[in-house]
Scaffold this active site. Structure first.
Site, short mmCIF file in Angstrom:
data_model
loop_
_atom_site.label_atom_id
_atom_site.label_comp_id
_atom_site.label_asym_id
_atom_site.label_seq_id
_atom_site.Cartn_x
_atom_site.Cartn_y
_atom_site.Cartn_z
N HIS A 81 -16.55 -38.26 22.10
CA HIS A 81 -16.01 -38.49 23.24
C HIS A 81 -14.78 -39.54 23.45
O HIS A 81 -15.33 -40.65 22.54
CB HIS A 81 -17.03 -38.35 24.47
N GLU B 223 -9.27 -33.47 25.01
CA GLU B 223 -8.98 -34.02 26.05
C GLU B 223 -7.90 -35.10 25.99
O GLU B 223 -8.27 -36.25 25.41
CB GLU B 223 -10.54 -34.65 26.60
#
Lengths: 231, 231, 231, 231
Positions: D97, D145
């Site tokens: 992430h 993302e």
């Protein structure tokens, strides 16, 4: 940037050995230049960052940084700015060597920054799958080196030939235009020949040259292996 | 190594600004040398690692690396070897700048390695307590810089004088022999005067000099503030 | 927070051994609780972060996290929030273990965050000098562990007693109120006795308990050594 | 492991928000389970590592770790062992992430370790090219993302639809079997619909649910958007 580097390519990484520091780096560059010139084989040299400008000034062979940071110019004390590497005469950079592993987003950003300033990139990786992933980041070249063989004198091309062939297969699927070097444990012309037979576009070497009693004769042997492979 | 650096000390960090890269770093070194020599104030310069040898060759003022790695010579591709930094003519190194923070064990090891090869160490930290901790690692000098003021032009000596005095107090308890620099936001002679009045042994500066329209006049102003403080 | 932990203190680090995972961690906590209670010796347990809430719910002995991050609540995916550690019933945290080394600014920030949420801190370090530096960061306790002895069964208290005494001396100069644990290679009551004789305020242990055939008898032996030392 | 996760998939990352810590994480899991069950849409939840076992015990929906380390069992204090994550009832893990970026070799090793212990992997990346590279590492799923949109409420599916389509195109070339999630700024059913129309196999969301006044109604809206997309 394909005019800077021709294939098969021999990349000599001087690491941080004292045997290849400062004036010794310059001397090794001259040896590499002579061998490269006499046998018409492309040999690149990656000295320590501290020695980069000194080496780049003293030789015509392609000089590589061992690492650059993806940061833009500015407030990045202690980082290696791509512009500074280019400015001192280097033509390219290694990235993600197993002794200087990078985060994947930083490799991508460093490849993009290198392209922006006109540096050739060789991204290193530890196995076939990771090398294939780095190929998706669109560097100019990739190199696979099983870490467990680095510096051992046990050549990857003999001990783990399947690493080389698997890597070439996987990289081809991701991006067939990207040449694949292999490295780790390479010390002889035979190791180089074997690597090229397996499909590698060249080799990366460090201790095999730096720690050799006679680096010139080792490089000559390597270059002759390259010449033989081309005929 | 107290003969290399005299106090009060001005340390100019060139960071990775393009304004202070390559030949511009050499030019800034010459300016710093002139100012240092004419006013008899000790000024050190920390260029990018890539520019270290080029700058060290061209000046008599003390040249610092912006960072070294604690690694021994050998298989540490992409690292900054203390021996290589010493070998190229630098006299010392910065460590743990807020843009290049280090693990505590690595700071201690880097200080020890620097001493081993004869490099002077200035360890940076972000607040009084961390600076006091670094003083326990026995570097030659410490420097406190509140990160939120770095590059702002808001001088630590005016905006947060208590950071300087608290740091000096805490460092004194841990190791009273270690001089304390302060930095962040320093752009004028007045900022320097204020820092010295508060007890600092000198200042660290980057954009205040590098980004100035006329770096020479800024350095002159700084040096005059140092001279005034000594009388 | 001195009411949570009494000295001499035994801190059992479960690391990421499978022998001390999940239900086995709970079982070890019960054994530690029995020994602690029967001999009135303070024993703490540091399970894996994944097991923290499960262990904390099942025991009255002090439970420690193996690490926390200094980040505030919010956008820190994958980090260990001090509030979450406190919330699940843990009373404290280890920091900067040699298998999870931290940047010095992050240790200071983590100690401050721990204090803010009411967690007890034990900061680990690899040698006397680094331990003294961590003491300046004002944790509740420090622990010295020479990395080369960790997991070897060669006890620091026998093999390198000077590490313990030097650490205690240096820490005393920086902050005389901070208790010093020692660890690495401790497997017997004799090792514990020796550590306490040298001035340590307790010991840290991992494989010596986790990998023991009979962890209960080892902990009993340790606790008896503590009792003997107090008389 | 395709029976654990069905597509389209909604992955709710609880990050380290206090609004989603401890019992609140359990409550959110129950809400997600109700919505998932009533609308027959696959919803996964990634609580903090500290809360992992507590949440996994209390729900039937798939629970993910926010991160695992690639380390084997043993001496890895403070690391997140894949076996421990599996053991506590989680079915998978997020990796890389943007708030917990990993080195490329570690992502590959973590994916391999996850497969070894039976954990489903979703590897995150910041742009199309990096996502394509992670696809070469053979995770079960990837997620793109753009970091600049995370937590802004400006949905990637509206503000940068080309990121989603480019990512899907590039991933397809590398490995056509790997589903692609997208995330950043998603707060409404319309954002979800848009993402699915662009070809995404689902979405990743954090503040859009966690910080919502009524997380249930937001999740319902998301689930209805998924249902609509399937008809």
């Amino acid at each position: 940037m394909s005019d800077i580097i021709s294939i098969p390519f021999i990349l000599v990484n001087l690491k941080t050995y004292v045997e290849s520091m400062g004036e010794r780096a310059v001397k090794l560059a001259k040896i590499a230049e002579e061998v490269s010139s006499s046998l018409n084989v492309c040999i690149g040299l990656a000295p320590q960052i501290v020695d980069l400008s000194r080496v780049a000034e003293s030789t015509k062979i392609p000089v590589f940084a061992q690492h650059i940071d993806p940061a833009p110019p500015g407030k990045f004390t202690g980082h290696v700015l791509p512009e500074a590497v280019k400015n001192c005469g280097a033509v390219g950079t290694m990235l993600n060597h197993s002794e200087r592993r990078m985060r994947i987003a930083d490799i991508e950003a460093a490849v993009a920054r290198a392209r922006q300033v006109g540096l050739y990139t060789v991204v290193f990786a530890n196995n076939a799958r990771v090398t294939a992933a780095t190929a998706a980041l669109e560097p100019d070249m990739v190199a696979v080196e099983p870490p467990e063989l680095i510096g051992t004198g046990i050549p990857v091309s003999k001990a783990k030939p399947e690493v080389i062939t698997n890597t070439i297969d996987l990289v081809k699927k991701v991006n067939p235009r990207i040449p694949v070097l292999c490295g780790a444990g390479i010390t002889s012309g035979e190791d180089v020949s074997r690597a090229l037979e397996l499909g590698a576009s060249g080799i990366a070497v460090a201790s095999g040259v730096v720690k050799a009693k006679d680096p010139r004769s080792v490089l000559l042997e390597f270059a002759k292996a390259v010449r033989r492979a081309e005929t």
